[in-house]
Design a protein around this motif. Structure first.
Motif, PDB file in Angstrom:
ATOM      1  N   GLY A 298      31.560  50.008 107.622  1.00 24.89           N
ATOM      2  CA  GLY A 298      32.274  50.775 108.920  1.00 24.89           C
ATOM      3  C   GLY A 298      33.074  49.976 109.435  1.00 24.89           C
ATOM      4  O   GLY A 298      32.452  50.065 110.789  1.00 24.89           O
ATOM      5  N   MET A 299      33.919  49.008 109.524  1.00 23.97           N
ATOM      6  CA  MET A 299      33.941  47.991 110.618  1.00 23.97           C
ATOM      7  C   MET A 299      35.259  47.138 109.978  1.00 23.97           C
ATOM      8  O   MET A 299      36.030  47.413 109.268  1.00 23.97           O
ATOM      9  CB  MET A 299      33.069  46.574 110.328  1.00 23.97           C
ATOM     10  N   THR A 300      35.689  47.168 111.407  1.00 21.80           N
ATOM     11  CA  THR A 300      37.585  46.849 111.494  1.00 21.80           C
ATOM     12  C   THR A 300      37.405  44.849 111.883  1.00 21.80           C
ATOM     13  O   THR A 300      36.196  44.777 112.099  1.00 21.80           O
ATOM     14  CB  THR A 300      38.417  47.427 112.076  1.00 21.80           C
ATOM     15  N   GLU A 301      38.689  44.243 111.361  1.00 23.26           N
ATOM     16  CA  GLU A 301      38.604  43.125 111.923  1.00 23.26           C
ATOM     17  C   GLU A 301      38.484  43.034 113.346  1.00 23.26           C
ATOM     18  O   GLU A 301      37.858  41.913 113.730  1.00 23.26           O
ATOM     19  CB  GLU A 301      39.960  42.345 111.148  1.00 23.26           C
ATOM     20  N   GLN A 302      39.466  43.898 113.524  1.00 21.02           N
ATOM     21  CA  GLN A 302      38.738  43.960 115.342  1.00 21.02           C
ATOM     22  C   GLN A 302      37.801  43.584 116.332  1.00 21.02           C
ATOM     23  O   GLN A 302      37.169  43.250 117.100  1.00 21.02           O
ATOM     24  CB  GLN A 302      39.766  45.170 116.125  1.00 21.02           C
ATOM     25  N   GLN A 303      36.860  45.169 115.767  1.00 22.92           N
ATOM     26  CA  GLN A 303      35.583  45.226 115.653  1.00 22.92           C
ATOM     27  C   GLN A 303      34.773  43.673 115.523  1.00 22.92           C
ATOM     28  O   GLN A 303      33.816  43.718 116.190  1.00 22.92           O
ATOM     29  CB  GLN A 303      34.796  46.342 115.415  1.00 22.92           C
ATOM     30  N   PHE A 304      34.946  43.011 114.575  1.00 21.16           N
ATOM     31  CA  PHE A 304      34.193  42.241 113.852  1.00 21.16           C
ATOM     32  C   PHE A 304      34.165  41.022 114.905  1.00 21.16           C
ATOM     33  O   PHE A 304      33.340  40.366 115.495  1.00 21.16           O
ATOM     34  CB  PHE A 304      34.932  41.547 112.597  1.00 21.16           C
TER      35      PHE A 304
END
Length: 108
Positions: free
Chosen positions: A64-70
């Motif tokens: 449930g995560m995008t690279e931007q959120q990471f």
């Protein structure tokens, strides 16, 4: 002298080729073109990724995560997430050992 022709779809007139004729249609086409370019760019970005990068992106998505959120996570959280991703990758590779297409999708 206006140019006109008739096709199976109806008459074609020179007004159809004027730059400002049907401005609402051209605005819609422009939006569709930019969206089409976005889709093409997304595909090209995906195609340039290595199999491991694709696998990592899929695992992030499953969490449930995008690279931007990471990237917004703290360094300690990023390290913990990277360890979790590494564990999931190893599990997937072990489950599929001996099968073709572990890092490459061969279903197509």
């Amino acid at each position: 002298m206006p140019i006109s022709s008739v096709t199976a779809f109806g008459p074609i007139t020179s007004a159809m080729f004027q730059p400002n004729a049907g401005s609402s249609a051209s605005a819609g086409a422009s939006g569709a073109t930019s969206q089409g370019n976005s889709v093409v760019q997304d595909f090209l970005d995906y195609a340039k990724m290595s199999p491991t990068e694709r696998m990592r992106e899929e695992i992030l998505k499953s969490l449930g995560m995008t690279e931007q959120q990471f990237e917004k996570l703290s360094p300690a959280q990023q390290q913990a997430m990277n360890q979790k991703i590494q564990q999931i990758m190893l599990q997937q590779l072990q489950q599929n050992s001996g099968k073709t297409g572990q890092l490459v999708n061969v279903s197509a």
